[in-house]
Write an enzyme that holds these catalytic residues in place. Structure first.
Site, PDB file in Angstrom:
ATOM      1  N   LYS A  86       0.924  -1.240  -0.224  1.00  0.00           N
ATOM      2  CA  LYS A  86      -0.202   0.047  -0.079  1.00  0.00           C
ATOM      3  C   LYS A  86       0.833   1.149  -0.040  1.00  0.00           C
ATOM      4  CE  LYS A  86      -0.061  -0.400   5.134  1.00  0.00           C
ATOM      5  NZ  LYS A  86      -0.935  -0.678   6.248  1.00  0.00           N
ATOM      6  N   ARG A  94     -10.648   0.692  14.465  1.00  0.00           N
ATOM      7  CA  ARG A  94     -10.839   1.299  13.202  1.00  0.00           C
ATOM      8  C   ARG A  94     -11.695   0.375  12.288  1.00  0.00           C
ATOM      9  NH1 ARG A  94      -4.658   1.300  10.479  1.00  0.00           N
ATOM     10  NH2 ARG A  94      -4.845  -1.008  10.155  1.00  0.00           N
ATOM     11  N   TYR A 130      13.995  31.213   5.892  1.00  0.00           N
ATOM     12  CA  TYR A 130      12.799  31.948   6.512  1.00  0.00           C
ATOM     13  C   TYR A 130      12.991  32.117   8.105  1.00  0.00           C
ATOM     14  CZ  TYR A 130      10.568  31.368   1.950  1.00  0.00           C
ATOM     15  OH  TYR A 130      10.463  31.296   0.698  1.00  0.00           O
ATOM     16  N   MET A 159      11.205  24.932   0.860  1.00  0.00           N
ATOM     17  CA  MET A 159      10.517  24.055   0.199  1.00  0.00           C
ATOM     18  C   MET A 159      11.478  23.028  -0.844  1.00  0.00           C
ATOM     19  SD  MET A 159       7.636  24.323  -2.819  1.00  0.00           S
ATOM     20  CE  MET A 159       6.333  25.251  -1.700  1.00  0.00           C
TER      21      MET A 159
HETATM   22  C1  LIG Z   1      -0.010  -1.608   6.987  1.00  0.00           C
HETATM   23  C2  LIG Z   1      -0.775  -2.744   7.465  1.00  0.00           C
HETATM   24  C3  LIG Z   1       0.078  -3.839   7.719  1.00  0.00           C
HETATM   25  C4  LIG Z   1       1.724  -3.812   7.810  1.00  0.00           C
HETATM   26  O1  LIG Z   1       2.093  -3.269   8.901  1.00  0.00           O
HETATM   27  P1  LIG Z   1       3.662  -2.860   9.275  1.00  0.00           P
HETATM   28  O2  LIG Z   1       3.747  -2.424  10.630  1.00  0.00           O
HETATM   29  O3  LIG Z   1       3.966  -2.020   8.300  1.00  0.00           O
HETATM   30  O4  LIG Z   1       4.413  -4.215   9.077  1.00  0.00           O
HETATM   31  C5  LIG Z   1      -0.602  -5.118   7.946  1.00  0.00           C
HETATM   32  N1  LIG Z   1      -1.791  -5.203   8.222  1.00  0.00           N
HETATM   33  C6  LIG Z   1      -2.754  -4.356   8.151  1.00  0.00           C
HETATM   34  C7  LIG Z   1      -4.085  -4.497   8.207  1.00  0.00           C
HETATM   35  C8  LIG Z   1      -2.385  -2.906   7.649  1.00  0.00           C
HETATM   36  O5  LIG Z   1      -2.966  -2.173   7.422  1.00  0.00           O
END
Ligand SMILES: *Cc1c(COP(=O)(O)O)cnc(C)c1O
Length: 366
Positions: A30, A128, A255, A303
């Site tokens: 992701k 969540r 800045y 930046m």
């Molecule tokens: C992002 C995520 C992971 C990976 O977690 P890490 O701490 O980066 O190893 C695993 N399971 C879910 C559901 C996640 O959202």
């Protein structure tokens, strides 16, 4: 941004060895593989024979399909109502967290004329997403009733909220809660994948890995948690000196003029800034490596440029390479050090590096 494919693979092997043969390896790719680049990451990991890949969103799943990935793709975050159809069309496995989602998946699968695949998330404390572990006796039969329709229940998972800390109490508790929920469910027979572990859990409690692991940060060179083995560094961040100037005492920089030279100093202007994802919180706090010497960031990060004090380093010239993360000679700036200065975690530093930085991959183990 330099990325080592060899280090990425070494980290993958460390995780796999820790959890053992037969545990499905589901790299989380992701957020563009935590900023490293999804396409190159998948290319580098294909040889490790992952079971499939994990993403957060339907769109990321489609990106994997566009790359030609035909392994299973698990969309871990809850799916918005309008996205089920596209997920079914692309044969993505969605995660279900409520009955509304289960019904939306059934509807989408009926419309598309293709089975809707899902893993069911059990919320054991993360809060969540997921079905509440305490009420499995209520929602379980309702899910089972939907299995006569065009959907297929292929797995179950939970997510630990504190596998990164040394105290394992909450991980054990969440594991027990998952077990309790599973006991009151009639799981489908046949192929079914149970998975729980992120990177930290895989390293700390491989006995909780069940059927599969979902590592992310450790693969990409981030520290998974307290007391856990450090990963092989995967990403380095470098820029070039674009200008060197000697300045008299009292000269201010950046800045807000938050830094003034206390004596005659030599400053190097470096071509990287917060527009590239270098955290502005490193202003007057962070360091860089120039010719193997650790030098301080002076003034606020802009930046596009950052100024470092190179008074101690003889012969710095425009074009010299400056390391913001990674090794420079004998010295090293770790991702953790940068995250510490920026009061955040390795994850946010990596995913915050912007598209302006080219990702330069090295296939350094051949
Ligand atoms: C992002 C995520 C992971 C990976 O977690 P890490 O701490 O980066 O190893 C695993 N399971 C879910 C559901 C996640 O959202």
């Amino acid at each position: 941004m330099e990325v080592s494919a060899g280090a990425l693979r070494r980290n993958a092997r460390t995780i796999r060895q820790r959890v053992g043969e037969g545990v499905a390896f589901i790299p989380m790719v992701k957020a563009d593989a935590y900023g490293l680049g999804m396409a190159r990451t998948v290319a580098a990991l294909e040889g490790e024979e992952p079971w499939g890949y994990g993403v957060a969103t339907m769109e990321e799943g489609l990106d994997l399909r566009k790359l030609g990935v035909d392994r299973p793709v698990l969309v871990c975050s809850p799916t918005p109502p309008g996205s089920y159809r596209a997920a079914v069309e692309a044969d993505l496995i969605v995660s279900l967290s409520d009955l509304g989602g289960a019904q939306a998946l059934t509807r989408a699968a009926g419309e598309v004329g293709r089975r809707g695949r899902f893993h069911l998330e059990v919320d054991t404390g993360m809060g969540r997403a997921g079905f509440d572990w305490r009420t499995a006796g209520e929602w379980g039969p309702k899910i089972e009733a939907l299995l006569d329709g065009p959907v297929r229940w292929e797995g179950c998972f939970t997510h630990f909220h504190s596998a990164d800390v040394a105290d394992e109490t909450s991980v054990s508790e969440q594991w027990a809660r998952l077990g309790a929920a599973l006991e009151s469910l009639a799981l489908p027979s046949g192929e079914f994948l149970l998975h729980t572990c992120n990177s930290a859990c895989a390293l700390r409690r491989p006995d909780f890995a069940a059927g599969g692991v979902r590592p992310g940060i450790y693969l990409y060179g981030g520290v998974a948690g307290e007391g856990l083995p450090p990963p092989a560094p995967v990403a380095a961040l470098r820029a070039r000196v674009s200008l060197v100037r000697e300045v008299p005492a009292g000269t201010t920089v950046g800045y807000g003029a938050t830094y003034a030279a206390s004596k005659r100093e030599t400053w190097a202007t470096v071509g990287i800034g917060y527009g590239d994802g270098l955290p502005r919180l490193l202003s007057n706090r962070g360091h860089a490596l120039v010719k193997g010497v650790r030098v301080p960031v002076v003034g606020r990060i802009s930046m596009d440029v950052t100024v470092v004090d190179v008074t101690r380093v003889p012969g710095v010239a425009a074009g010299d390479v400056v390391t913001l993360v990674g090794k420079g000679g004998e010295e090293e700036i770790t991702l953790e050090e940068v995250a510490g200065h920026a009061r955040t975690i390795d994850y946010e530093i990596l995913t915050g590096l912007t598209r302006r930085l080219p990702r330069i991959w090295r296939d350094d183990d051949g």
